[in-house]
Scaffold this motif. Structure first.
Motif, PDB file in Angstrom:
ATOM      1  N   MET A 152      41.516  35.493  54.220  1.00 15.65           N
ATOM      2  CA  MET A 152      41.513  36.064  52.874  1.00 15.65           C
ATOM      3  C   MET A 152      42.930  36.349  52.398  1.00 15.65           C
ATOM      4  N   GLY A 153      43.846  36.596  53.328  1.00 13.21           N
ATOM      5  CA  GLY A 153      45.241  36.806  52.939  1.00 13.21           C
ATOM      6  C   GLY A 153      45.777  35.606  52.186  1.00 13.21           C
ATOM      7  N   ALA A 154      45.562  34.433  52.734  1.00 13.01           N
ATOM      8  CA  ALA A 154      46.011  33.205  52.072  1.00 13.01           C
ATOM      9  C   ALA A 154      45.241  32.975  50.774  1.00 13.01           C
ATOM     10  N   SER A 155      43.968  33.326  50.773  1.00 15.24           N
ATOM     11  CA  SER A 155      43.150  33.126  49.570  1.00 15.24           C
ATOM     12  C   SER A 155      43.642  33.977  48.408  1.00 15.24           C
ATOM     13  N   LEU A 156      44.044  35.205  48.690  1.00 14.98           N
ATOM     14  CA  LEU A 156      44.547  36.074  47.624  1.00 14.98           C
ATOM     15  C   LEU A 156      45.900  35.597  47.118  1.00 14.98           C
ATOM     16  N   LEU A 157      46.720  35.083  48.004  1.00 12.60           N
ATOM     17  CA  LEU A 157      48.000  34.513  47.577  1.00 12.60           C
ATOM     18  C   LEU A 157      47.759  33.283  46.700  1.00 12.60           C
ATOM     19  N   ARG A 158      46.801  32.445  47.090  1.00 15.27           N
ATOM     20  CA  ARG A 158      46.467  31.251  46.311  1.00 15.27           C
ATOM     21  C   ARG A 158      45.888  31.638  44.946  1.00 15.27           C
ATOM     22  N   LEU A 159      45.083  32.671  44.914  1.00 14.54           N
ATOM     23  CA  LEU A 159      44.514  33.151  43.653  1.00 14.54           C
ATOM     24  C   LEU A 159      45.633  33.536  42.693  1.00 14.54           C
ATOM     25  N   HIS A 160      46.637  34.207  43.197  1.00 16.84           N
ATOM     26  CA  HIS A 160      47.794  34.590  42.377  1.00 16.84           C
ATOM     27  C   HIS A 160      48.521  33.342  41.875  1.00 16.84           C
ATOM     28  N   PHE A 161      48.715  32.374  42.754  1.00 13.55           N
ATOM     29  CA  PHE A 161      49.368  31.128  42.351  1.00 13.55           C
ATOM     30  C   PHE A 161      48.595  30.445  41.220  1.00 13.55           C
ATOM     31  N   HIS A 162      47.279  30.339  41.370  1.00 15.83           N
ATOM     32  CA  HIS A 162      46.465  29.686  40.334  1.00 15.83           C
ATOM     33  C   HIS A 162      46.518  30.463  39.020  1.00 15.83           C
ATOM     34  N   ASP A 163      46.627  31.784  39.103  1.00 23.89           N
ATOM     35  CA  ASP A 163      46.725  32.581  37.885  1.00 23.89           C
ATOM     36  C   ASP A 163      48.040  32.303  37.167  1.00 23.89           C
ATOM     37  N   CYS A 164      49.107  32.165  37.910  1.00 25.74           N
ATOM     38  CA  CYS A 164      50.448  32.042  37.315  1.00 25.74           C
ATOM     39  C   CYS A 164      50.831  30.621  36.926  1.00 25.74           C
ATOM     40  N   PHE A 165      50.198  29.628  37.513  1.00 28.65           N
ATOM     41  CA  PHE A 165      50.678  28.256  37.411  1.00 28.65           C
ATOM     42  C   PHE A 165      50.683  27.700  35.992  1.00 28.65           C
ATOM     43  N   VAL A 166      49.629  27.882  35.238  1.00 27.69           N
ATOM     44  CA  VAL A 166      49.505  27.205  33.944  1.00 27.69           C
ATOM     45  C   VAL A 166      50.208  27.944  32.815  1.00 27.69           C
ATOM     46  N   ASN A 167      49.791  29.158  32.527  1.00 30.06           N
ATOM     47  CA  ASN A 167      50.328  29.898  31.379  1.00 30.06           C
ATOM     48  C   ASN A 167      51.033  31.188  31.767  1.00 30.06           C
ATOM     49  N   GLY A 168      51.497  31.283  32.977  1.00 31.34           N
ATOM     50  CA  GLY A 168      52.128  32.515  33.427  1.00 31.34           C
ATOM     51  C   GLY A 168      51.108  33.460  34.014  1.00 31.34           C
ATOM     52  N   CYS A 169      51.587  34.496  34.636  1.00 27.49           N
ATOM     53  CA  CYS A 169      50.729  35.450  35.342  1.00 27.49           C
ATOM     54  C   CYS A 169      50.099  36.403  34.327  1.00 27.49           C
ATOM     55  N   ASP A 170      48.856  36.124  33.981  1.00 32.10           N
ATOM     56  CA  ASP A 170      48.216  36.901  32.925  1.00 32.10           C
ATOM     57  C   ASP A 170      46.827  37.424  33.296  1.00 32.10           C
ATOM     58  N   GLY A 171      46.384  37.177  34.516  1.00 32.34           N
ATOM     59  CA  GLY A 171      45.057  37.617  34.933  1.00 32.34           C
ATOM     60  C   GLY A 171      43.939  36.723  34.435  1.00 32.34           C
ATOM     61  N   SER A 172      44.280  35.629  33.760  1.00 33.96           N
ATOM     62  CA  SER A 172      43.251  34.777  33.170  1.00 33.96           C
ATOM     63  C   SER A 172      42.377  34.079  34.212  1.00 33.96           C
ATOM     64  N   ILE A 173      42.834  33.995  35.450  1.00 35.38           N
ATOM     65  CA  ILE A 173      42.029  33.395  36.514  1.00 35.38           C
ATOM     66  C   ILE A 173      40.745  34.201  36.740  1.00 35.38           C
ATOM     67  N   LEU A 174      40.716  35.438  36.285  1.00 36.37           N
ATOM     68  CA  LEU A 174      39.559  36.308  36.489  1.00 36.37           C
ATOM     69  C   LEU A 174      38.523  36.189  35.380  1.00 36.37           C
ATOM     70  N   LEU A 175      38.825  35.399  34.343  1.00 34.42           N
ATOM     71  CA  LEU A 175      37.908  35.310  33.202  1.00 34.42           C
ATOM     72  C   LEU A 175      36.678  34.477  33.534  1.00 34.42           C
ATOM     73  N   ASP A 176      35.510  35.065  33.238  1.00 36.19           N
ATOM     74  CA  ASP A 176      34.232  34.369  33.402  1.00 36.19           C
ATOM     75  C   ASP A 176      33.926  33.552  32.154  1.00 36.19           C
ATOM     76  N   ASP A 177      33.034  32.595  32.297  1.00 37.70           N
ATOM     77  CA  ASP A 177      32.560  31.822  31.150  1.00 37.70           C
ATOM     78  C   ASP A 177      31.729  32.716  30.229  1.00 37.70           C
ATOM     79  N   THR A 178      31.790  32.420  28.954  1.00 41.17           N
ATOM     80  CA  THR A 178      30.901  33.026  27.966  1.00 41.17           C
ATOM     81  C   THR A 178      30.262  31.860  27.206  1.00 41.17           C
ATOM     82  N   PRO A 179      29.312  32.127  26.345  1.00 40.79           N
ATOM     83  CA  PRO A 179      28.727  31.026  25.582  1.00 40.79           C
ATOM     84  C   PRO A 179      29.743  30.285  24.702  1.00 40.79           C
ATOM     85  N   PHE A 180      30.846  30.941  24.378  1.00 34.55           N
ATOM     86  CA  PHE A 180      31.824  30.351  23.463  1.00 34.55           C
ATOM     87  C   PHE A 180      33.178  30.061  24.112  1.00 34.55           C
ATOM     88  N   PHE A 181      33.271  30.282  25.423  1.00 33.39           N
ATOM     89  CA  PHE A 181      34.566  30.178  26.087  1.00 33.39           C
ATOM     90  C   PHE A 181      34.383  29.747  27.538  1.00 33.39           C
TER      91      PHE A 181
END
Length: 156
Positions: A60-89
């Motif tokens: 899980m240590g590596a998984s949490l580090l990877r989660l941070h990487f995926h959050d930061c990679f595209v649009n910067g570190c914004d927590g967007s990796i945690l966003l769930d799907d909605t009917p419109f998003f």
């Protein structure tokens, strides 16, 4: 010897991720003491949950580090990796590149619950939760592996 280089690589990746966060074009300088007054219990709450998760499942240590990487990679570190799907998003959590690649969301949910309980109404950034969890996971894995190596040397 190999385990030392592993730690060096993990630490280098964590430092690089924090450097990216710190040098974003519109970002204010990072302050490691930001939550000291807002919610002094925030960082210890994050560390406790991370240490418990890594003790149960060291990967899980590596998984949490990877989660941070995926959050930061595209649009910067914004927590967007945690966003769930909605009917419109379509959220990043279940986006095609992240399916079967990113895990640790359950640990982040436990961290958010612990932080919300500890901070009682003082908001803590989800991006900060992910970043601090990544930092603490590297430390927790290093501590866990060091403890195992010490026991083996003493018992050998």
């Amino acid at each position: 010897m190999a385990s030392r280089s592993c730690f060096s690589v993990a630490c280098a990746v964590a430092v690089m991720a924090f450097a990216i966060l710190a040098t974003a074009s519109n970002a204010q300088p990072l302050d490691p003491h930001f939550y000291d007054k807002l919610c002094p219990a925030a960082l210890p709450a994050i560390r406790k949950v991370v240490e418990e998760a890594v003790a149960v499942e060291p990967r899980m240590g590596a998984s949490l580090l990877r989660l941070h990487f995926h959050d930061c990679f595209v649009n910067g570190c914004d927590g967007s990796i945690l966003l769930d799907d909605t009917p419109f998003f379509t959220g990043e959590k279940n986006a095609a590149p992240n399916v079967n690649s990113v895990r640790g969301f359950d640990v982040i949910d436990r961290i958010k619950d612990a932080v919300n309980a500890a901070c009682r109404g003082n908001l803590v950034s989800c991006a900060d939760v992910v970043a601090v969890a990544a930092r603490d996971s590297v430390v927790a894995v290093r501590f866990l592996v060091s403890s195992i190596l010490i026991r083996r040397n003493l018992c050998a």
